[in-house]
Design a protein around this motif. Structure first.
Motif, PDB file in Angstrom:
ATOM      1  N   ASP A 192     -11.436   2.810  -1.199  1.00  0.00           N
ATOM      2  CA  ASP A 192      -9.997   2.645  -1.071  1.00  0.00           C
ATOM      3  C   ASP A 192      -9.422   3.779  -0.229  1.00  0.00           C
ATOM      4  O   ASP A 192      -9.848   4.927  -0.336  1.00  0.00           O
ATOM      5  CB  ASP A 192      -9.352   2.642  -2.463  1.00  0.00           C
ATOM      6  N   GLU A 233      -6.681   5.368  -0.378  1.00  0.00           N
ATOM      7  CA  GLU A 233      -6.057   6.444  -1.142  1.00  0.00           C
ATOM      8  C   GLU A 233      -7.081   7.401  -1.753  1.00  0.00           C
ATOM      9  O   GLU A 233      -6.732   8.513  -2.140  1.00  0.00           O
ATOM     10  CB  GLU A 233      -5.179   5.851  -2.249  1.00  0.00           C
ATOM     11  N   LEU A 287       5.462  -4.095   1.149  1.00  0.00           N
ATOM     12  CA  LEU A 287       4.512  -3.348   0.308  1.00  0.00           C
ATOM     13  C   LEU A 287       5.070  -1.975  -0.051  1.00  0.00           C
ATOM     14  O   LEU A 287       4.977  -1.535  -1.199  1.00  0.00           O
ATOM     15  CB  LEU A 287       3.176  -3.182   1.028  1.00  0.00           C
ATOM     16  N   ARG A 288       5.638  -1.293   0.937  1.00  0.00           N
ATOM     17  CA  ARG A 288       6.181   0.052   0.691  1.00  0.00           C
ATOM     18  C   ARG A 288       7.346  -0.001  -0.293  1.00  0.00           C
ATOM     19  O   ARG A 288       7.515   0.912  -1.103  1.00  0.00           O
ATOM     20  CB  ARG A 288       6.618   0.678   2.010  1.00  0.00           C
ATOM     21  N   TYR A 314       7.584  -1.856  -2.776  1.00  0.00           N
ATOM     22  CA  TYR A 314       7.009  -1.950  -4.124  1.00  0.00           C
ATOM     23  C   TYR A 314       6.093  -0.769  -4.442  1.00  0.00           C
ATOM     24  O   TYR A 314       5.413  -0.771  -5.465  1.00  0.00           O
ATOM     25  CB  TYR A 314       6.248  -3.270  -4.279  1.00  0.00           C
ATOM     26  N   TYR A 346       3.408   0.347  -2.651  1.00  0.00           N
ATOM     27  CA  TYR A 346       1.999   0.169  -2.301  1.00  0.00           C
ATOM     28  C   TYR A 346       1.722   0.707  -0.897  1.00  0.00           C
ATOM     29  O   TYR A 346       2.557   0.572  -0.003  1.00  0.00           O
ATOM     30  CB  TYR A 346       1.617  -1.318  -2.333  1.00  0.00           C
ATOM     31  N   LEU A 349      -2.627  -2.297   2.973  1.00  0.00           N
ATOM     32  CA  LEU A 349      -3.863  -2.855   2.437  1.00  0.00           C
ATOM     33  C   LEU A 349      -5.037  -2.516   3.344  1.00  0.00           C
ATOM     34  O   LEU A 349      -4.866  -2.233   4.529  1.00  0.00           O
ATOM     35  CB  LEU A 349      -3.729  -4.376   2.292  1.00  0.00           C
ATOM     36  N   ILE A 368       0.683  -9.620  -4.572  1.00  0.00           N
ATOM     37  CA  ILE A 368       1.159  -8.343  -5.105  1.00  0.00           C
ATOM     38  C   ILE A 368       2.632  -8.454  -5.499  1.00  0.00           C
ATOM     39  O   ILE A 368       3.047  -8.005  -6.573  1.00  0.00           O
ATOM     40  CB  ILE A 368       0.941  -7.214  -4.075  1.00  0.00           C
ATOM     41  N   GLU A 390       4.226  -8.011  -9.210  1.00  0.00           N
ATOM     42  CA  GLU A 390       5.236  -6.986  -9.488  1.00  0.00           C
ATOM     43  C   GLU A 390       6.497  -7.585 -10.080  1.00  0.00           C
ATOM     44  O   GLU A 390       7.081  -7.044 -11.017  1.00  0.00           O
ATOM     45  CB  GLU A 390       5.577  -6.237  -8.191  1.00  0.00           C
TER      46      GLU A 390
END
Length: 198
Positions: free
Chosen positions: A3, A5, A117-118, A120, A122, A125, A187, A191
């Motif tokens: 991943d 991150e 995504l940001r 939320y 995240y 991907l 996603i 959420e």
């Protein structure tokens, strides 16, 4: 696949240097293509970009120099080459405008998905293997299209191969984008369900 991150937060690595070199090649490529129309040199820049794209991934694994910055720089450089090359080839009337609209439109849609995504919380991907394959096909197709725009036996040889790579690369690029959107939609649904759950 690791991943993004979980990767180290390193900046000064050989793979990152190669990705930065690829980014610096974009304006040079555009100038060669649209200024003096030095197609041979433009093809050489694209070939060096393709080689360094392969090499930076190999070096990251061999030297254990994977990093968060590299995971962002590599696909960013790929996308920048694809979009800038498409626009330049369209301005030179080498590729039809609808191909440019399709591929650039895909990038715009994915840019909006990234903002979602940001919102939320995240990160971007992971790059899908299908997207990597599509990028590879397109990076091979573009030099071929440039060579096919000339005259002689080399142009005749390159034309069918370049167009086959362009069609397959475009189809896979759009399909990879659809997979990305499906992941983002999943996603967002999860959420929203979590936020409305009692």
């Amino acid at each position: 696949m690791v991943d993004r991150e979980d990767l180290p937060d390193r900046v000064w690595t050989w793979p990152n240097a190669l990705s930065a070199l690829r980014l610096l090649g974009v304006p040079l490529f555009l100038w060669l293509l649209l200024g003096p129309e030095a197609d041979g040199w433009a093809v050489a820049v694209l070939m060096v970009s393709g080689f360094t794209d392969w090499l930076d991934g190999k070096l990251a694994r061999w030297l254990d120099q994977s990093s968060r910055l590299g995971a962002l720089l590599d696909p960013a450089a790929d996308r920048l080459y694809i979009v800038s090359t498409l626009v330049a080839l369209a301005l030179r009337e080498i590729v039809p405008v609808w191909i440019v609209a399709l591929l650039v439109g895909r990038e715009v849609v994915l840019g909006v998905a990234l903002l979602v995504l940001r919102r939320y919380g995240y990160p971007p991907l992971q790059v899908h293997y299908l997207g990597k394959a599509a990028t590879l096909l397109l990076l091979y197709a573009f030099p071929g299209l440039l060579l096919a725009d000339g005259e002689g036996w080399l142009a005749e040889l390159c034309e069918p191969i370049a167009w086959a790579l362009t069609i397959w690369g475009t189809a896979l690029y759009v399909l990879a984008g659809l997979f990305y959107l499906i992941q983002v939609a999943g996603i967002v649904r999860a959420e929203r369900a979590a936020r409305t759950a009692p």
